[in-house]
Scaffold this active site. Structure first.
Site, PDB file in Angstrom:
ATOM      1  N   LYS A   1      12.066   4.134  63.213  1.00 12.28           N
ATOM      2  CA  LYS A   1      11.228   5.233  62.694  1.00 12.28           C
ATOM      3  C   LYS A   1       9.841   5.197  63.354  1.00 12.28           C
ATOM      4  O   LYS A   1       9.343   6.213  63.835  1.00 12.28           O
ATOM      5  CB  LYS A   1      11.112   5.080  61.170  1.00 12.28           C
ATOM      6  CG  LYS A   1      10.199   6.079  60.481  1.00 12.28           C
ATOM      7  CD  LYS A   1      10.328   5.937  58.967  1.00 12.28           C
ATOM      8  CE  LYS A   1       9.263   6.709  58.235  1.00 12.28           C
ATOM      9  NZ  LYS A   1       8.055   5.919  57.946  1.00 12.28           N
TER      10      LYS A   1
ATOM     11  N   ASP B   1      16.631 -12.624  67.643  1.00 14.64           N
ATOM     12  CA  ASP B   1      17.688 -13.440  67.041  1.00 14.64           C
ATOM     13  C   ASP B   1      17.077 -14.664  66.380  1.00 14.64           C
ATOM     14  O   ASP B   1      16.079 -15.203  66.862  1.00 14.64           O
ATOM     15  CB  ASP B   1      18.705 -13.880  68.115  1.00 14.64           C
ATOM     16  CG  ASP B   1      20.086 -14.129  67.517  1.00 14.64           C
ATOM     17  OD1 ASP B   1      20.213 -15.049  66.703  1.00 14.64           O
ATOM     18  OD2 ASP B   1      21.029 -13.395  67.871  1.00 14.64           O
TER      19      ASP B   1
ATOM     20  N   TYR C   1      29.951  -9.431  52.525  1.00 11.60           N
ATOM     21  CA  TYR C   1      29.885  -8.820  53.862  1.00 11.60           C
ATOM     22  C   TYR C   1      30.201  -7.323  53.777  1.00 11.60           C
ATOM     23  O   TYR C   1      29.446  -6.490  54.273  1.00 11.60           O
ATOM     24  CB  TYR C   1      30.885  -9.531  54.775  1.00 11.60           C
ATOM     25  CG  TYR C   1      30.916  -9.039  56.206  1.00 11.60           C
ATOM     26  CD1 TYR C   1      29.825  -9.227  57.051  1.00 11.60           C
ATOM     27  CD2 TYR C   1      32.038  -8.401  56.723  1.00 11.60           C
ATOM     28  CE1 TYR C   1      29.853  -8.794  58.374  1.00 11.60           C
ATOM     29  CE2 TYR C   1      32.085  -7.972  58.037  1.00 11.60           C
ATOM     30  CZ  TYR C   1      30.994  -8.172  58.867  1.00 11.60           C
ATOM     31  OH  TYR C   1      31.037  -7.739  60.168  1.00 11.60           O
TER      32      TYR C   1
END
Ligand code: NAD
Length: 319
Positions: A106, A32, A146
């Site tokens: 991935k 974060d 958004y």
């Protein structure tokens, strides 16, 4: 599942996901940059050896040493007040940030789940909204930053699935509420609770006839983790189909707080959706998921948290 990465782990939803994953014994790395979240949201996990909070802007890069089984990509401003203040960042975290999070999945051979949104349906012309509905979004309106970031993020997720074989899932989250929402994040429920607790007028947009379907956060977290464990790719709606008018929400908040606040009608924001209700048939059929916490019960739990947070000045304001 042994180890999960949660981007946006110090935010409202991310912090509840981290808490529930730890309760289930899953090791968690939360990433974060504290743009709209704050470390206080996961302070209760600070001494937990199975939890790590790392300051990281996912639009720069993501580097997580060791094995990862699940990537939950939740980093993004989410409330209209936040993403209207941070339009370019919102587009970047939905595009570049999602690219980095998919790259991590991935590299690690991990399952990837992205937090998409009911906003991909825009101001919908189909009601309730099933996952097969393509939406009605204004790409150049203020909310486009958004909505289109999330639509792009969904497309990128599908491209990684098809091109690189990444095991992906898309959850379309409808309005969610509960403890750890920021009182000034601009979303209706925290705004109404803050105003009612302060004895200020409760500001309802338009005539309040527009509807929202609001889901208590514990129900949402249960649905998201069921999707993560299911192997289903989505997109899948998770939300509470119980539809309320915004005026009803305001009245219920005033009653639940015992406030004598009056209701004040103010202008409606541009492109504010008129109706919103998820069709949750898919979640019920695939996951056996249905919401369990009734609106009034969730509201009482949220109001109780706000009273404590406001008293302890614990409801971190960022942005
Ligand atoms: P939030 O603002 O509380 O949490 C988002 C978190 O992401 C914050 O902690 C913020 O600091 C972090 N973040 C933002 N940009 C970042 C970056 N570049 N790098 C690292 N971290 C970054 O919002 P929320 O309500 O918890 O929403 C979480 C996710 O769920 C978002 O992706 C949002 O779009 C989605 N969502 C939420 C709702 C809802 O009702 N809460 C509905 C639909 C979708």
């Amino acid at each position: 599942m042994r180890r999960a990465v949660v981007t946006g782990g110090a935010g409202f939803l991310g912090s509840h996901l981290c808490t529930e994953l730890r309760r289930r014994g899953v090791e968690v790395v939360a990433l974060d940059n504290f743009l709209t979240g704050n470390p206080g949201n996961v302070a209760h996990l600070a001494d937990d050896p199975g939890f790590r909070l790392v300051h990281c802007d996912v639009t720069d890069y993501i580097h997580v040493p060791g094995d990862v089984d699940l990537v939950l990509h939740f980093a993004s401003p989410a409330s209209p007040v936040d993403y209207l203040k941070l339009p370019i960042h919102t587009l970047k975290v939905g595009s570049i940030g999602t690219n980095h999070a998919l790259g991590l999945a991935k590299d690690k051979g991990a399952r990837f789940l992205i937090a998409s949104t009911s906003e991909v349906y825009g101001d919908p012309q189909v009601h309730p909204q099933p996952e097969t509905y393509w939406g009605h979004v204004n790409p150049v309106g203020p909310r486009g930053v958004y909505d289109e970031a999330k639509r792009y993020a969904e497309a990128l997720t599908m491209a990684y699935r098809q091109t690189h074989g990444v095991d992906t899932a898309i959850v379309r989250i409808f309005n969610t509420f509960g403890p750890r929402m920021r009182p000034s994040d601009g979303r209706a429920i925290p705004t109404f609770i803050r105003q009612a607790l302060a004895g200020e007028p409760v500001t309802v947009a338009g005539d309040g006839a527009q509807t929202r379907s609001v889901c208590f956060v514990s129900d949402l977290v249960r649905g998201i983790l069921a999707l993560a464990e299911s192997g289903h790719s989505g997109p899948m709606n998770i939300g509470n189909p119980h539809e309320l008018s915004v005026l009803q929400i305001a009245r219920d908040v005033i009653a639940a707080t015992g406030s004598d606040s009056e209701i004040r009608f103010v202008g409606r924001p541009v492109d504010d959706p008129m109706v919103r209700r998820p069709d949750t048939t898919l979640a019920t059929e695939v996951l056996g998921w249905t919401p369990e916490v009734a609106w009034q019960e969730g509201l009482e739990r949220t109001v109780a948290w706000f009273r404590e947070a406001v008293a302890g000045d614990d409801a971190g304001e960022t942005v």
